[in-house]
Scaffold this motif. Structure first.
Motif, PDB file in Angstrom:
ATOM      1  N   SER A 105     -23.430 106.892   5.005  1.00  0.00           N
ATOM      2  CA  SER A 105     -24.413 106.037   5.686  1.00  0.00           C
ATOM      3  C   SER A 105     -23.770 104.751   6.196  1.00  0.00           C
ATOM      4  CB  SER A 105     -25.567 105.691   4.733  1.00  0.00           C
ATOM      5  OG  SER A 105     -26.241 106.856   4.324  1.00  0.00           O
ATOM      6  N   SER A 106     -22.825 104.223   5.505  1.00  0.00           N
ATOM      7  CA  SER A 106     -22.156 103.001   5.947  1.00  0.00           C
ATOM      8  C   SER A 106     -21.377 103.226   7.246  1.00  0.00           C
ATOM      9  CB  SER A 106     -21.217 102.479   4.854  1.00  0.00           C
ATOM     10  OG  SER A 106     -20.230 103.453   4.544  1.00  0.00           O
ATOM     11  N   GLU A 107     -20.767 104.431   7.379  1.00  0.00           N
ATOM     12  CA  GLU A 107     -20.058 104.740   8.619  1.00  0.00           C
ATOM     13  C   GLU A 107     -21.040 104.839   9.794  1.00  0.00           C
ATOM     14  OE1 GLU A 107     -16.968 105.647  11.285  1.00  0.00           O
ATOM     15  OE2 GLU A 107     -17.005 104.692   9.313  1.00  0.00           O
ATOM     16  N   LEU A 108     -22.197 105.425   9.500  1.00  0.00           N
ATOM     17  CA  LEU A 108     -23.219 105.530  10.543  1.00  0.00           C
ATOM     18  C   LEU A 108     -23.691 104.138  10.981  1.00  0.00           C
ATOM     19  CD1 LEU A 108     -24.951 107.567  12.156  1.00  0.00           C
ATOM     20  CD2 LEU A 108     -26.689 107.336  10.363  1.00  0.00           C
ATOM     21  N   ASP A 109     -23.833 103.235  10.025  1.00  0.00           N
ATOM     22  CA  ASP A 109     -24.233 101.863  10.357  1.00  0.00           C
ATOM     23  C   ASP A 109     -23.169 101.160  11.177  1.00  0.00           C
ATOM     24  OD1 ASP A 109     -26.594 102.224   9.007  1.00  0.00           O
ATOM     25  OD2 ASP A 109     -25.870 101.329   7.131  1.00  0.00           O
ATOM     26  N   ARG A 110     -21.915 101.403  10.829  1.00  0.00           N
ATOM     27  CA  ARG A 110     -20.823 100.766  11.574  1.00  0.00           C
ATOM     28  C   ARG A 110     -20.811 101.227  13.019  1.00  0.00           C
ATOM     29  NH1 ARG A 110     -15.749 101.628  13.287  1.00  0.00           N
ATOM     30  NH2 ARG A 110     -15.835 103.824  12.675  1.00  0.00           N
ATOM     31  N   LEU A 111     -21.030 102.508  13.272  1.00  0.00           N
ATOM     32  CA  LEU A 111     -21.057 103.025  14.634  1.00  0.00           C
ATOM     33  C   LEU A 111     -22.264 102.490  15.416  1.00  0.00           C
ATOM     34  CD1 LEU A 111     -20.031 106.727  13.923  1.00  0.00           C
ATOM     35  CD2 LEU A 111     -18.628 104.937  14.970  1.00  0.00           C
ATOM     36  N   ARG A 112     -23.394 102.326  14.696  1.00  0.00           N
ATOM     37  CA  ARG A 112     -24.579 101.771  15.358  1.00  0.00           C
ATOM     38  C   ARG A 112     -24.304 100.337  15.811  1.00  0.00           C
ATOM     39  NH1 ARG A 112     -27.767 102.265  11.484  1.00  0.00           N
ATOM     40  NH2 ARG A 112     -28.783 104.217  12.025  1.00  0.00           N
ATOM     41  N   LEU A 134     -18.228 105.899  24.549  1.00  0.00           N
ATOM     42  CA  LEU A 134     -17.530 106.502  23.420  1.00  0.00           C
ATOM     43  C   LEU A 134     -18.249 106.227  22.108  1.00  0.00           C
ATOM     44  CD1 LEU A 134     -15.083 108.003  22.232  1.00  0.00           C
ATOM     45  CD2 LEU A 134     -13.877 105.787  22.212  1.00  0.00           C
ATOM     46  N   ASN A 135     -18.709 104.994  21.923  1.00  0.00           N
ATOM     47  CA  ASN A 135     -19.413 104.648  20.687  1.00  0.00           C
ATOM     48  C   ASN A 135     -20.733 105.407  20.548  1.00  0.00           C
ATOM     49  OD1 ASN A 135     -17.415 102.827  19.878  1.00  0.00           O
ATOM     50  ND2 ASN A 135     -18.384 101.114  20.989  1.00  0.00           N
ATOM     51  N   GLN A 136     -21.403 105.614  21.675  1.00  0.00           N
ATOM     52  CA  GLN A 136     -22.655 106.373  21.617  1.00  0.00           C
ATOM     53  C   GLN A 136     -22.398 107.835  21.231  1.00  0.00           C
ATOM     54  OE1 GLN A 136     -24.132 105.540  25.560  1.00  0.00           O
ATOM     55  NE2 GLN A 136     -25.563 103.954  24.819  1.00  0.00           N
ATOM     56  N   LEU A 137     -21.289 108.435  21.750  1.00  0.00           N
ATOM     57  CA  LEU A 137     -20.959 109.819  21.386  1.00  0.00           C
ATOM     58  C   LEU A 137     -20.620 109.918  19.898  1.00  0.00           C
ATOM     59  CD1 LEU A 137     -18.779 110.877  24.461  1.00  0.00           C
ATOM     60  CD2 LEU A 137     -21.089 111.665  23.894  1.00  0.00           C
ATOM     61  N   ASN A 138     -19.827 108.974  19.394  1.00  0.00           N
ATOM     62  CA  ASN A 138     -19.474 108.989  17.976  1.00  0.00           C
ATOM     63  C   ASN A 138     -20.706 108.810  17.098  1.00  0.00           C
ATOM     64  OD1 ASN A 138     -16.727 109.341  18.498  1.00  0.00           O
ATOM     65  ND2 ASN A 138     -16.330 107.118  18.568  1.00  0.00           N
ATOM     66  N   ILE A 181     -21.965  94.003  27.659  1.00  0.00           N
ATOM     67  CA  ILE A 181     -22.263  94.364  29.056  1.00  0.00           C
ATOM     68  C   ILE A 181     -23.308  93.409  29.635  1.00  0.00           C
ATOM     69  CG2 ILE A 181     -23.321  96.134  30.506  1.00  0.00           C
ATOM     70  CD1 ILE A 181     -21.974  98.221  28.712  1.00  0.00           C
ATOM     71  N   ALA A 182     -24.330  93.111  28.850  1.00  0.00           N
ATOM     72  CA  ALA A 182     -25.363  92.183  29.319  1.00  0.00           C
ATOM     73  C   ALA A 182     -24.774  90.810  29.608  1.00  0.00           C
ATOM     74  CB  ALA A 182     -26.471  92.075  28.287  1.00  0.00           C
ATOM     75  N   SER A 183     -23.849  90.354  28.770  1.00  0.00           N
ATOM     76  CA  SER A 183     -23.216  89.061  28.982  1.00  0.00           C
ATOM     77  C   SER A 183     -22.366  89.059  30.247  1.00  0.00           C
ATOM     78  CB  SER A 183     -22.362  88.702  27.771  1.00  0.00           C
ATOM     79  OG  SER A 183     -21.652  87.496  27.984  1.00  0.00           O
ATOM     80  N   LEU A 203     -21.381  99.078  16.595  1.00  0.00           N
ATOM     81  CA  LEU A 203     -20.456  99.124  17.728  1.00  0.00           C
ATOM     82  C   LEU A 203     -21.201  99.383  19.034  1.00  0.00           C
ATOM     83  CD1 LEU A 203     -17.414 101.112  16.256  1.00  0.00           C
ATOM     84  CD2 LEU A 203     -17.565  98.656  16.736  1.00  0.00           C
ATOM     85  N   VAL A 204     -22.209 100.252  18.986  1.00  0.00           N
ATOM     86  CA  VAL A 204     -23.013 100.517  20.181  1.00  0.00           C
ATOM     87  C   VAL A 204     -23.759  99.252  20.609  1.00  0.00           C
ATOM     88  CG1 VAL A 204     -24.987 101.805  21.060  1.00  0.00           C
ATOM     89  CG2 VAL A 204     -23.237 102.977  19.720  1.00  0.00           C
ATOM     90  N   SER A 205     -24.347  98.552  19.647  1.00  0.00           N
ATOM     91  CA  SER A 205     -25.100  97.332  19.964  1.00  0.00           C
ATOM     92  C   SER A 205     -24.191  96.253  20.529  1.00  0.00           C
ATOM     93  CB  SER A 205     -25.806  96.811  18.711  1.00  0.00           C
ATOM     94  OG  SER A 205     -26.747  97.744  18.232  1.00  0.00           O
TER      95      SER A 205
END
Length: 371
Positions: free
Chosen positions: A148-155, A129-133, A165-167, A157-159
């Protein structure tokens, strides 16, 4: 007549005086003991009688006590907690490497695995979902419809979802690793020599309970022999030397083996050095822990203390010690030696004679100064 006798006496005294002067001149040390030059010495060397110097190998057998031990042994503990649900081996059983000896049941580990898998599925959905957003926001940011701040926030969330998942996957791997410990396996091939568990027993992973081992396994297919070598014999042994082992209670059995390890240190209390040898026990099936004796052939000619053989007539005495006159590259030189033994015609000796090819016979007759 008396005048003639006196004249003869005077002539006789003059002759005697001349003879004495001549004798003193001939016996002058500077002329009679001059050291020959090189050419003269080489010609003299060619006239010397010499003999070949041989290296000999003196062997003798010593018998020493020994104790046999398994080549490998280990006590098997539980690395996870739970209850013993099955036991597949007992004392005296021969087992192979990685063979399952017992099984532990731990329902909590299984339940934890299921929870981790569910958490991974949940976080993977959030990541999708975060990747789609984030992709939608990238398309709208150029039209200033998304900041731009919203775009950073979504980035971010993806990270975070990716890190989560890795953990969880690492936690799942650790869980599966602990589940592998539910099967108690043999670390190497051998025999079960002790067993201390039954079906239904509680297995504990408490590290403080050092005496709560389940099995003791020993590799007696090959046996290790512990031998104590007296310090006066150490210089005659080396890794690879053959030993012949005899065990108490097995009088008609002799097993060959080879020295595999030297401890390189002499025990201060006993004055001996621990040496280990190995024997193949696959055909004899001897139990570990037997006592007995080993026979070792000690060689005094192939190690650091070489023994040389020379004719008895080659022995001389030089500077207060037994010596031989060796020939090295055509030159002769005295060499200090220690006599090991003598026979009627030959002598065994030790000394720094590695470069000597021949020895001079009857060296006491030499009239040449030591070079």
């Amino acid at each position: 007549m008396s005048h003639l006798i006196n004249k003869v006496r005077i002539d006789l005294f003059c002759c005697i005086g001349l003879l004495c002067v001549s004798a003193l001149t001939v016996a002058s040390p500077k002329e009679s003991f001059q050291k020959p030059n090189i050419s003269e010495r080489q010609s003299i060397n060619r006239l010397l009688q010499t003999a070949e110097l041989e290296i000999v190998n003196i062997e003798r057998t010593v018998i020493l006590p020994m104790l046999s031990q398994p080549l490998q042994s280990a006590r098997l503990f539980s690395r996870v907690s739970g209850f013993i649900t099955a036991r597949y081996a007992d004392i005296g059983d021969k087992v192979e490497k990685n063979e399952i000896l017992a099984t532990i049941d731990n329902p909590q580990l299984i339940a934890h695995e299921k929870k981790i898998l569910a958490d991974i599925n949940e976080v993977e959905s959030e990541l999708e979902l975060n990747q789609l957003n984030f992709k939608r926001a990238e398309q709208l940011v150029t039209d200033n419809l998304v900041s731009s701040s919203e775009l950073d926030r979504l980035r971010i969330l993806v990270s975070r979802a990716q890190a989560r998942i890795a953990s969880l996957k690492a936690e799942l791997e650790g869980n599966l690793s602990r589940q592998s410990f539910l099967d108690i396996r043999a670390p190497f091939a051998g025999y079960i020599v002790a067993k201390r568990l039954e079906v239904g027993d509680l297995a504990s992973a408490d590290a403080l309970q050092k005496e709560r081992y389940f099995f003791e396994i020993a590799n007696t297919i090959r046996l290790r022999l512990n031998i104590r070598i007296p310090q006066n014999e150490i210089r005659y042994i080396a890794v690879g030397d053959e030993v012949l082992a005899n065990f108490t209670g097995y009088q008609n059995l002799s097993v060959k083996g080879h020295i595999t390890r030297l401890s390189r240190a002499v025990d201060e209390q006993s004055g001996t050095m621990l040496v280990e040898a190995e024997i193949d026990n696959s055909d004899y099936n001897l139990p570990a822990g037997l006592r007995g004796a080993v026979s070792l052939k000690l060689s005094a000619g192939s190690k650091i203390n070489k023994v040389w053989k020379a004719p008895l007539s080659a022995i001389s005495y030089h500077n207060g010690h037994d010596a031989v006159v060796g020939v090295i590259n055509g030159e002769i030189k005295f060499h200090k030696v220690d006599i090991v033994s003598k026979t009627k015609n030959s002598v065994l000796l030790r000394g720094d004679l590695n470069d000597v090819s021949k020895v001079v016979l009857n060296p006491n007759a030499l009239l040449i100064e030591d070079s």
